[in-house]
Design an enzyme around this catalytic site. Structure first.
Site, PDB file in Angstrom:
ATOM      1  N   ASN A   1       0.875   7.828  -8.221  1.00 29.50           N
ATOM      2  CA  ASN A   1       1.818   8.409  -7.260  1.00 29.50           C
ATOM      3  C   ASN A   1       3.263   8.243  -7.721  1.00 29.50           C
ATOM      4  OD1 ASN A   1      -0.265   9.236  -5.594  1.00 29.50           O
ATOM      5  ND2 ASN A   1      -0.141   7.432  -4.284  1.00 29.50           N
TER       6      ASN A   1
ATOM      7  N   SER B   1       0.840  -1.202   0.000  1.00 29.41           N
ATOM      8  CA  SER B   1       0.000   0.000   0.000  1.00 29.41           C
ATOM      9  C   SER B   1       0.868   1.242   0.000  1.00 29.41           C
ATOM     10  CB  SER B   1      -0.875   0.061   1.244  1.00 29.41           C
ATOM     11  OG  SER B   1      -1.227  -1.172   1.711  1.00 29.41           O
ATOM     12  N   CYS B   2       0.321   2.302  -0.592  1.00 31.47           N
ATOM     13  CA  CYS B   2       1.032   3.583  -0.580  1.00 31.47           C
ATOM     14  C   CYS B   2       1.162   4.049   0.859  1.00 31.47           C
ATOM     15  CB  CYS B   2       0.278   4.609  -1.421  1.00 31.47           C
ATOM     16  SG  CYS B   2       0.694   4.438  -3.174  1.00 31.47           S
ATOM     17  N   PRO B   3       2.280   4.649   1.194  1.00 28.19           N
ATOM     18  CA  PRO B   3       3.302   5.178   0.286  1.00 28.19           C
ATOM     19  C   PRO B   3       4.448   4.204   0.003  1.00 28.19           C
ATOM     20  CG  PRO B   3       3.778   5.968   2.475  1.00 28.19           C
ATOM     21  CD  PRO B   3       2.518   5.115   2.579  1.00 28.19           C
ATOM     22  N   GLU B   4       4.346   2.959   0.430  1.00 33.45           N
ATOM     23  CA  GLU B   4       5.482   2.041   0.289  1.00 33.45           C
ATOM     24  C   GLU B   4       5.999   1.887  -1.151  1.00 33.45           C
ATOM     25  OE1 GLU B   4       7.019  -2.088   2.313  1.00 33.45           O
ATOM     26  OE2 GLU B   4       4.897  -1.609   2.390  1.00 33.45           O
TER      27      GLU B   4
END
Length: 71
Positions: free
Chosen positions: A44, A12-15
């Site tokens: 992103n 999941s963001c921000p990963e």
């Protein structure tokens, strides 16, 4: 030969952006291939990489996306 592959599928963001940033920090002139499975990650990462001066190509696969990041 694929030297720089970042597999961020299932994250999941921000990963995925952080993983891409780490690859860009080590950029050696070879394209960076980033694998993700969410459109929000695609958007992103594209924004981040372009802000760093890179070109981004997005390839839609069956269930995921491949982003090719180049200078």
């Amino acid at each position: 030969m694929k030297h720089n592959v970042v597999d961020a599928r299932g994250r999941s963001c921000p990963e995925p952006v952080v993983m891409t940033k780490n690859a860009i920090d080590k950029f050696d002139g070879q394209p960076i291939e980033v694998l993700v499975d969410a459109m929000v990650a695609v958007e992103n990462i594209k924004r981040f990489a372009r802000n760093q001066g890179f070109d981004v190509e997005v390839i839609k696969n069956e269930e995921d996306y491949t982003l090719i990041i180049r200078k």
